[in-house]
Design a protein around this motif. Sequence first.
Motif, short mmCIF file in Angstrom:
data_model
loop_
_atom_site.label_atom_id
_atom_site.label_comp_id
_atom_site.label_asym_id
_atom_site.label_seq_id
_atom_site.Cartn_x
_atom_site.Cartn_y
_atom_site.Cartn_z
N ASP A 11 0.86 -1.19 0.00
CA ASP A 11 0.00 0.00 0.00
C ASP A 11 0.89 1.23 0.00
N ASP A 12 0.60 2.18 -0.88
CA ASP A 12 1.44 3.38 -0.98
C ASP A 12 1.03 4.48 0.00
N ASP A 13 -0.09 4.31 0.71
CA ASP A 13 -0.58 5.32 1.62
C ASP A 13 -0.07 5.03 3.04
N ASP A 14 0.80 5.90 3.56
CA ASP A 14 1.39 5.68 4.89
C ASP A 14 0.34 5.59 5.99
N ASP A 15 -0.69 6.46 5.90
CA ASP A 15 -1.75 6.42 6.92
C ASP A 15 -2.48 5.08 6.90
N ASP A 16 -2.78 4.58 5.69
CA ASP A 16 -3.46 3.29 5.59
C ASP A 16 -2.58 2.17 6.15
N CYS A 17 -1.29 2.25 5.91
CA CYS A 17 -0.36 1.25 6.46
C CYS A 17 -0.36 1.30 7.98
N ASP A 18 -0.31 2.51 8.53
CA ASP A 18 -0.32 2.67 10.00
C ASP A 18 -1.62 2.13 10.60
N LYS A 81 5.93 -19.97 -9.19
CA LYS A 81 6.31 -19.96 -7.77
C LYS A 81 5.26 -19.27 -6.90
N LEU A 82 4.58 -18.27 -7.46
CA LEU A 82 3.68 -17.42 -6.65
C LEU A 82 2.20 -17.70 -6.87
N GLN A 83 1.85 -18.50 -7.85
CA GLN A 83 0.44 -18.58 -8.26
C GLN A 83 -0.51 -19.04 -7.16
N ASN A 84 -0.02 -19.78 -6.17
CA ASN A 84 -0.90 -20.23 -5.08
C ASN A 84 -0.91 -19.29 -3.88
N LEU A 85 -0.19 -18.18 -4.00
CA LEU A 85 -0.13 -17.20 -2.91
C LEU A 85 -1.48 -16.51 -2.76
N PRO A 86 -2.09 -16.57 -1.57
CA PRO A 86 -3.37 -15.89 -1.39
C PRO A 86 -3.19 -14.37 -1.44
N VAL A 87 -4.01 -13.71 -2.24
CA VAL A 87 -3.97 -12.26 -2.38
C VAL A 87 -5.34 -11.70 -2.02
N ILE A 88 -5.35 -10.87 -0.99
CA ILE A 88 -6.59 -10.19 -0.59
C ILE A 88 -6.48 -8.75 -1.03
N ILE A 89 -7.39 -8.34 -1.90
CA ILE A 89 -7.38 -6.97 -2.41
C ILE A 89 -7.95 -6.06 -1.32
N PHE A 90 -7.27 -4.94 -1.12
CA PHE A 90 -7.61 -4.03 -0.03
C PHE A 90 -7.65 -2.63 -0.65
N SER A 91 -8.84 -2.14 -1.00
CA SER A 91 -8.92 -0.91 -1.78
C SER A 91 -10.10 -0.05 -1.38
N THR A 92 -10.02 1.24 -1.70
CA THR A 92 -11.12 2.15 -1.39
C THR A 92 -12.25 2.03 -2.41
N SER A 93 -11.93 1.62 -3.62
CA SER A 93 -12.95 1.59 -4.67
C SER A 93 -13.80 0.33 -4.55
N LEU A 94 -15.01 0.40 -5.02
CA LEU A 94 -15.84 -0.80 -5.07
C LEU A 94 -16.60 -0.81 -6.40
N ASP A 95 -15.86 -0.74 -7.47
CA ASP A 95 -16.42 -0.76 -8.82
C ASP A 95 -16.68 -2.22 -9.19
N SER A 96 -17.92 -2.55 -9.50
CA SER A 96 -18.27 -3.96 -9.71
C SER A 96 -17.52 -4.60 -10.88
#
Length: 148
Positions: A11-18, A81-96
């Motif tokens: 995440d590029d937003d320092d506040d969101d990281c904190d 190597k990475l394809q089974n890595l779980p990725v949870i998207i964490f974003s402000t947008s909710l565009d369907s």
Amino acid sequence: MNKEYNLLLADDDDDDCDFFKEALDEIPVTANLSMVHDGVQLMERLGNTALNNLPDVVFLDLNMPRKNGLECLAEIKANQKLQNLPVIIFSTSLDSEIVDNLYKKGASYYIRKPGDFSKLKKVIEKALTTASENQFKQPERANFILQP
């Protein structure tokens, strides 16, 4: 939940990281959190990590400089190597359309960043609990978006 999680937040937003770190500290989950601040750093970190040291879950922001979350997700899922890595998207947008695309590309879950700290704690805990119970496999589309 006695498992200790190794989490990677991109995440590029320092506040969101904190906020994420503070929320993680206040929920009953044992976790080590690492952070990167753009998609290029994320892919370099994952590319340079041995298979047995990969994070348990990547929390991935969509809107980042240099390489966005969608590009990172596509690269992760295309990499043997990475394809089974779980990725949870964490974003402000909710565009369907974007959410549908992320689901098709193999993201594990989608979280819309809540503005409220107590909701943030709830949704992070729910993400780890739900994903863990599900062995971090992608759920049906109806259960893809996690709400606090």
